[in-house]
Design an enzyme around this catalytic site. Structure first.
Site, PDB file in Angstrom:
ATOM      1  N   TYR A   1      67.666 -47.149  63.004  1.00  0.00           N
ATOM      2  CA  TYR A   1      68.492 -46.972  61.793  1.00  0.00           C
ATOM      3  C   TYR A   1      69.123 -48.300  61.384  1.00  0.00           C
ATOM      4  CZ  TYR A   1      71.827 -44.500  58.720  1.00  0.00           C
ATOM      5  OH  TYR A   1      72.561 -44.046  57.647  1.00  0.00           O
TER       6      TYR A   1
ATOM      7  N   SER B   1      73.773 -48.519  54.192  1.00  0.00           N
ATOM      8  CA  SER B   1      74.799 -47.940  55.060  1.00  0.00           C
ATOM      9  C   SER B   1      75.672 -49.103  55.506  1.00  0.00           C
ATOM     10  CB  SER B   1      74.134 -47.308  56.287  1.00  0.00           C
ATOM     11  OG  SER B   1      75.086 -47.052  57.310  1.00  0.00           O
TER      12      SER B   1
HETATM   13  P1  NAD Z   1      71.020 -35.549  54.316  1.00  0.00           P
HETATM   14  O1  NAD Z   1      70.343 -35.183  55.582  1.00  0.00           O
HETATM   15  O2  NAD Z   1      72.093 -34.667  53.749  1.00  0.00           O
HETATM   16  O3  NAD Z   1      69.941 -35.773  53.163  1.00  0.00           O
HETATM   17  C1  NAD Z   1      68.764 -36.488  53.377  1.00  0.00           C
HETATM   18  C2  NAD Z   1      67.818 -36.221  52.239  1.00  0.00           C
HETATM   19  O4  NAD Z   1      66.601 -36.931  52.511  1.00  0.00           O
HETATM   20  C3  NAD Z   1      67.440 -34.744  52.116  1.00  0.00           C
HETATM   21  O5  NAD Z   1      67.243 -34.422  50.745  1.00  0.00           O
HETATM   22  C4  NAD Z   1      66.110 -34.675  52.881  1.00  0.00           C
HETATM   23  O6  NAD Z   1      65.283 -33.593  52.478  1.00  0.00           O
HETATM   24  C5  NAD Z   1      65.532 -36.016  52.481  1.00  0.00           C
HETATM   25  N1  NAD Z   1      64.467 -36.448  53.380  1.00  0.00           N
HETATM   26  C6  NAD Z   1      64.497 -36.599  54.730  1.00  0.00           C
HETATM   27  N2  NAD Z   1      63.300 -36.994  55.175  1.00  0.00           N
HETATM   28  C7  NAD Z   1      62.490 -37.082  54.090  1.00  0.00           C
HETATM   29  C8  NAD Z   1      61.147 -37.433  53.902  1.00  0.00           C
HETATM   30  N3  NAD Z   1      60.338 -37.760  54.920  1.00  0.00           N
HETATM   31  N4  NAD Z   1      60.649 -37.406  52.639  1.00  0.00           N
HETATM   32  C9  NAD Z   1      61.426 -37.050  51.590  1.00  0.00           C
HETATM   33  N5  NAD Z   1      62.710 -36.722  51.717  1.00  0.00           N
HETATM   34  C10 NAD Z   1      63.238 -36.732  52.945  1.00  0.00           C
HETATM   35  O7  NAD Z   1      71.564 -37.018  54.572  1.00  0.00           O
HETATM   36  P2  NAD Z   1      72.635 -37.937  53.804  1.00  0.00           P
HETATM   37  O8  NAD Z   1      73.750 -38.154  54.738  1.00  0.00           O
HETATM   38  O9  NAD Z   1      72.902 -37.448  52.432  1.00  0.00           O
HETATM   39  O10 NAD Z   1      71.812 -39.306  53.760  1.00  0.00           O
HETATM   40  C11 NAD Z   1      71.293 -39.854  52.589  1.00  0.00           C
HETATM   41  C12 NAD Z   1      71.171 -41.358  52.747  1.00  0.00           C
HETATM   42  O11 NAD Z   1      72.463 -41.906  52.938  1.00  0.00           O
HETATM   43  C13 NAD Z   1      70.340 -41.781  53.967  1.00  0.00           C
HETATM   44  O12 NAD Z   1      69.560 -42.913  53.634  1.00  0.00           O
HETATM   45  C14 NAD Z   1      71.402 -42.150  54.982  1.00  0.00           C
HETATM   46  O13 NAD Z   1      70.930 -43.087  55.902  1.00  0.00           O
HETATM   47  C15 NAD Z   1      72.455 -42.730  54.072  1.00  0.00           C
HETATM   48  N6  NAD Z   1      73.791 -42.770  54.674  1.00  0.00           N
HETATM   49  C16 NAD Z   1      74.410 -41.636  55.083  1.00  0.00           C
HETATM   50  C17 NAD Z   1      75.681 -41.724  55.632  1.00  0.00           C
HETATM   51  C18 NAD Z   1      76.444 -40.525  56.081  1.00  0.00           C
HETATM   52  O14 NAD Z   1      77.496 -40.713  56.710  1.00  0.00           O
HETATM   53  N7  NAD Z   1      76.023 -39.316  55.792  1.00  0.00           N
HETATM   54  C19 NAD Z   1      76.299 -42.979  55.771  1.00  0.00           C
HETATM   55  C20 NAD Z   1      75.620 -44.115  55.352  1.00  0.00           C
HETATM   56  C21 NAD Z   1      74.372 -43.996  54.798  1.00  0.00           C
END
Ligand code: NAD
Length: 259
Positions: A154, A141
């Site tokens: 985080y 991130s």
């Molecule tokens: P999201 O909530 O849409 O998806 C998260 C995914 O992780 C889902 O498939 C969920 O089922 C899975 N998950 C959660 N806990 C779990 C566990 N204990 N075991 C297995 N699977 C699990 O979130 P997202 O925004 O797509 O985030 C995905 C990644 O991207 C994360 O690592 C997040 O930190 C990172 N990220 C997101 C953003 C953003 O703005 N959305 C920005 C930077 C980084």
């Protein structure tokens, strides 16, 4: 480009992980899906990916549990032989000041956002080394590069995974395996929508006003990054053109980190 190869994407039932799984499947990779969700939703994702002519396997390992991660890696290897592309994406967020941060939430964020990648990498590497080819992509991130208040676990986990990325890149530097991190800014996924909902309730804003306020605070482009853009970068990192991109933490953040 990835025909005959297998990609495992953790947390690929939603958001960024699903976008990356789609992009890798479009390049011909078989996909190991992971993440939570109801059976019909997951079956629909598998159907959609298979329409691209690739094979899929779903494993519901809870990424906070090393034993379940081991079981997932075994299942992936017995189905496809080895994992060629490993995308560590599963992640959760919890927002609270440090003195109010629930200990159980701290442990969960560190386990899912950081330690799970240690486990998948240590288990995938032997077969990647034997094949002398592999791509490890950690979804960190912009919070792996800079901090925001209220996000201690985080930010610690994401800085940690950027560090882990560099170590793995060094340990594999003389092989055909690369390890890099992608550092997104705001992407409109369920993880971020929850923060928008919380802000809307706290500041009595409409959903649109809360979205604009969230972007305006950190992301100069005032536009969300999309899962498709991140999928395209993951595909590039899998290409031969990226063979010497090693240990990078590549921000895709609408200018957030430039400030
Ligand atoms: P999201 O909530 O849409 O998806 C998260 C995914 O992780 C889902 O498939 C969920 O089922 C899975 N998950 C959660 N806990 C779990 C566990 N204990 N075991 C297995 N699977 C699990 O979130 P997202 O925004 O797509 O985030 C995905 C990644 O991207 C994360 O690592 C997040 O930190 C990172 N990220 C997101 C953003 C953003 O703005 N959305 C920005 C930077 C980084």
């Amino acid at each position: 480009m990835l025909k005959g190869k297998t990609a495992l994407v953790t947390g690929s039932t939603s958001g960024i992980g699903l976008g990356i799984a789609r992009a890798l499947a479009a390049e011909g990779a078989n996909i190991v899906l992971n993440g939570f969700g109801d059976a019909s939703h997951i079956a629909a994702i598998e159907r959609e990916l298979r329409e691209r002519g690739v094979q899929t396997l779903y494993h519901g390992a809870d990424m906070s549990k090393p034993r379940e991660i081991e079981d997932m890696m075994r299942a992936a290897e017995s189905a496809f032989g080895r994992i060629d592309v490993l995308v560590n994406n599963a992640g959760i967020q919890h927002v609270a000041s440090i003195e109010d941060f629930p200990v159980e939430r701290w442990d969960a964020v560190i386990a899912i956002n950081l330690s799970s990648a240690f486990h998948t990498i240590r288990l995938a590497l032997p077969k990647m080394k034997a094949a002398n080819w592999g791509r490890i992509i950690n979804i960190a991130s912009v919070h792996g590069l800079v901090a925001s208040a209220q996000k201690s676990a985080y930010v610690a986990a994401k800085h940690g995974i950027v560090g882990l990325t560099k170590v793995v890149a060094l340990e594999t530097a003389q092989t055909g395996i690369t390890c890099n991190a992608i550092c997104p800014g705001w992407v409109l996924t369920p993880l971020v929508q929850k923060q928008i909902d919380d802000r809307a309730a706290r500041d009595r804003l409409s959903n649109d006003e809360a979205r604009r306020a969230l972007l305006g605070e950190k992301q100069p482009s005032l536009q969300f990054v999309t899962p498709e853009q991140l999928g395209a970068l993951a595909v590039f990192l899998c290409s031969d053109a990226a063979a010497q991109v090693r240990g990078a933490a590549w921000n895709v953040d609408g200018g957030w980190y430039a400030q």
